[in-house]
Design a protein around this motif. Structure first.
Motif, mmCIF file in Angstrom:
data_model
loop_
_atom_site.group_PDB
_atom_site.id
_atom_site.type_symbol
_atom_site.label_atom_id
_atom_site.label_comp_id
_atom_site.label_asym_id
_atom_site.label_seq_id
_atom_site.Cartn_x
_atom_site.Cartn_y
_atom_site.Cartn_z
ATOM 1 N N MET A 86 -11.303 -1.994 -15.419
ATOM 2 C CA MET A 86 -10.203 -1.834 -16.375
ATOM 3 C C MET A 86 -10.219 -0.449 -17.007
ATOM 4 O O MET A 86 -9.173 0.106 -17.329
ATOM 5 N N GLU A 87 -11.401 0.110 -17.159
ATOM 6 C CA GLU A 87 -11.550 1.428 -17.781
ATOM 7 C C GLU A 87 -10.842 2.518 -16.985
ATOM 8 O O GLU A 87 -10.455 3.540 -17.543
ATOM 9 N N VAL A 88 -10.679 2.307 -15.685
ATOM 10 C CA VAL A 88 -9.983 3.295 -14.855
ATOM 11 C C VAL A 88 -8.543 3.443 -15.357
ATOM 12 O O VAL A 88 -8.088 4.552 -15.626
ATOM 13 N N TRP A 89 -7.845 2.328 -15.475
ATOM 14 C CA TRP A 89 -6.472 2.384 -15.946
ATOM 15 C C TRP A 89 -6.415 2.928 -17.374
ATOM 16 O O TRP A 89 -5.564 3.739 -17.705
ATOM 17 N N ASP A 90 -7.342 2.493 -18.208
ATOM 18 C CA ASP A 90 -7.363 2.960 -19.599
ATOM 19 C C ASP A 90 -7.532 4.478 -19.674
ATOM 20 O O ASP A 90 -6.975 5.120 -20.553
ATOM 21 N N GLY A 91 -8.268 5.048 -18.732
ATOM 22 C CA GLY A 91 -8.504 6.484 -18.724
ATOM 23 C C GLY A 91 -7.380 7.300 -18.102
ATOM 24 O O GLY A 91 -7.342 8.518 -18.240
ATOM 25 N N LEU A 92 -6.456 6.630 -17.411
ATOM 26 C CA LEU A 92 -5.391 7.341 -16.710
ATOM 27 C C LEU A 92 -3.994 7.102 -17.275
ATOM 28 O O LEU A 92 -3.109 7.945 -17.110
ATOM 29 N N LYS A 93 -3.776 6.007 -17.951
ATOM 30 C CA LYS A 93 -2.411 5.593 -18.312
ATOM 31 C C LYS A 93 -1.655 6.611 -19.153
ATOM 32 O O LYS A 93 -0.435 6.702 -19.055
ATOM 33 N N TYR A 94 -2.358 7.397 -19.946
ATOM 34 C CA TYR A 94 -1.659 8.374 -20.794
ATOM 35 C C TYR A 94 -1.106 9.561 -20.003
ATOM 36 O O TYR A 94 -0.281 10.305 -20.515
ATOM 37 N N ALA A 95 -1.533 9.695 -18.766
ATOM 38 C CA ALA A 95 -1.027 10.778 -17.918
ATOM 39 C C ALA A 95 0.357 10.448 -17.353
ATOM 40 O O ALA A 95 1.045 11.332 -16.856
ATOM 41 N N PHE A 96 0.752 9.172 -17.439
ATOM 42 C CA PHE A 96 2.011 8.750 -16.835
ATOM 43 C C PHE A 96 3.085 8.532 -17.897
ATOM 44 O O PHE A 96 2.957 7.653 -18.743
ATOM 45 N N PRO A 97 4.157 9.331 -17.847
ATOM 46 C CA PRO A 97 5.247 9.176 -18.815
ATOM 47 C C PRO A 97 5.878 7.787 -18.679
ATOM 48 O O PRO A 97 5.947 7.231 -17.589
ATOM 49 N N ARG A 98 6.357 7.251 -19.782
ATOM 50 C CA ARG A 98 6.992 5.923 -19.783
ATOM 51 C C ARG A 98 8.500 6.057 -19.946
ATOM 52 O O ARG A 98 9.093 5.416 -20.789
ATOM 53 N N ARG A 99 9.114 6.896 -19.167
ATOM 54 C CA ARG A 99 10.567 7.052 -19.221
ATOM 55 C C ARG A 99 11.199 6.031 -18.282
ATOM 56 O O ARG A 99 10.539 5.442 -17.442
ATOM 57 N N LYS A 100 12.462 5.865 -18.396
ATOM 58 C CA LYS A 100 13.179 4.866 -17.595
ATOM 59 C C LYS A 100 13.808 5.511 -16.357
ATOM 60 O O LYS A 100 14.990 5.331 -16.094
ATOM 61 N N LEU A 101 13.040 6.254 -15.606
ATOM 62 C CA LEU A 101 13.583 6.957 -14.432
ATOM 63 C C LEU A 101 13.337 6.191 -13.126
ATOM 64 O O LEU A 101 13.677 6.672 -12.061
ATOM 65 N N GLY A 102 12.714 5.031 -13.209
ATOM 66 C CA GLY A 102 12.441 4.256 -12.003
ATOM 67 C C GLY A 102 11.135 4.618 -11.335
ATOM 68 O O GLY A 102 10.923 4.284 -10.168
ATOM 69 N N SER A 103 10.244 5.280 -12.041
ATOM 70 C CA SER A 103 8.938 5.626 -11.477
ATOM 71 C C SER A 103 8.078 4.375 -11.353
ATOM 72 O O SER A 103 8.257 3.402 -12.086
ATOM 73 N N LYS A 104 7.116 4.421 -10.429
ATOM 74 C CA LYS A 104 6.245 3.273 -10.190
ATOM 75 C C LYS A 104 4.812 3.729 -9.988
ATOM 76 O O LYS A 104 4.548 4.783 -9.406
#
Length: 172
Positions: A86-104
């Protein structure tokens, strides 16, 4: 495990309809020996954001910021393959913008709790082992391409292989 998670993810990642939907994409193998900086650099390389020399000089938090900025106005697909904790996602999630552009972000893991932790609102796809008929069909297609049945002289051996592989496509 050999259940086909990475194979399925690769089929999606390489499908032209998927590829054409995203402005940029990256595939990073995470593994049990996770190093945050290596994963961030791998994603940045995938989206052609920085050269290797530039990346090696940047501290992790600057890599996070750089990745966030590069992805901010793009529709992206990032595959994090074989996440173990779980720590992997916790350490990376802030690098991914949460805009509504359809990113996955597609994450493969053998650990159900990790999948749920990454996104508690999603419904992770759990790959099941193949049943006996599916196992025979896969073995036949790989061992005897184009044949409709396994030749009788190999039938007993095929049964042993199917039992021993326990429905795992990679093993078959």
């Amino acid at each position: 495990w050999g259940g086909g998670k990475t194979t399925l993810a690769k089929k999606l990642y390489n499908d032209s309809r998927i590829a054409n939907h995203f402005e940029c994409k990256a595939w990073v193998y995470v593994s049990e020996e996770y190093r945050r900086k290596d994963v961030l650099q791998g994603i940045l390389r995938g989206v052609d954001a920085l050269g290797r020399d530039e990346m090696d000089k940047l501290p992790e938090e600057e890599l996070v910021n750089k990745l966030h900025n590069v992805l901010a106005e793009k529709r992206y697909l990032v595959v994090l393959d074989d996440v173990w904790a779980m720590e992997v996602w916790d350490g990376l999630k802030y690098a991914f913008p949460r805009r509504k552009l359809g990113s996955k972000i597609l994450l493969t893991t053998r650990i159900w709790e990790v999948a749920l932790h990454a996104d508690g609102h999603s419904h992770p796809h759990q790959i099941r082992p193949l049943n006996q008929d599916e196992s025979f069909a896969l073995l036949r297609s790989k061992a005897f391409p184009g044949a409709n049945v396994i030749p009788s002289e190999f039938e007993n051996l095929a049964k042993e292989i199917v039992v021993k592989c326990e429905g795992l496509p990679l093993a078959l």
